[in-house]
Design a protein around this motif. Structure first.
Motif: not given
Length: 193
Positions: A45-48, A56-58, A178-193
């Protein structure tokens, strides 16, 4: 050494979540995510929260810039999993894979602005040597980075020095492109939480 706990040490609800993610994404949950779900009260929780704020913060740095910092720090640490994950994410954020590759291949000749180049240079020194000094900070400021940009970059550096070392200590499995690309899409859409 890969710890077996990354494969089996989860509560039933978390196992169900992993199955749903795999079903909808077509890819297994990356070990970086698995680690944050194992004992979330102790680390996850703290790491996320910290990583999401850093990435993704300001900030005056773009998301692409911060993902590039993560890839660069991971490259200095020679962390294959993190290099793959954040190279893919920076490439997608910038919509410019060759630029990211150029930075990771030769920072000094890469097509980036001087404030970013100087900041990456400083992050590389901090990652490799474990310290920087006032002269290093003066060089980054002289290149045009603001004090807040330096603070933001140091937060990224902290997050990915921690993550890349954990990735190697726990033996995170490599993903397919493809796995890295899927992860990248997720991180850009939802961030690290």
């Amino acid at each position: 050494m890969r710890l077996e706990i990354l494969n089996h040490g989860y509560r039933p609800a978390t196992k169900l979540l992993f199955a749903i993610i795999r079903l909808f994404s077509g890819h297994p949950v990356p070990d970086a995510a698995k680690l944050t779900f194992y004992r979330p009260d102790f680390y996850g929780a703290r790491a996320k929260e910290f990583t999401d704020e850093a990435m993704r913060g300001p900030s005056e740095w773009s998301v692409g810039d911060r993902e590039l910092m993560a890839a660069y720090v991971s490259s200095v640490n020679e962390s294959a999993f993190c290099i793959g994950a954040h190279t893919a994410t920076a490439s997608l954020a910038y919509q410019d894979g060759p630029r990211v590759t150029a930075v990771l291949t030769d920072l000094e000749s890469a097509p980036v602005d001087e404030p970013l180049r100087a900041t990456l240079r400083m992050l590389g020194k901090l990652t490799q040597n474990g310290n920087v000094d006032a002269d290093d900070m003066r060089q980054v400021l002289a290149a045009g980075a603001s004090p807040q940009q330096i603070a933001d970059a140091l937060a990224v550096c902290t997050a990915f020095n921690t993550t890349s070392r954990l990735a190697d200590a726990f033996g995170f499995e490599q993903l397919t492109p493809k796995g890295y690309e899927a992860g990248a899409k997720y991180l850009l859409k939802r961030g690290y939480r």
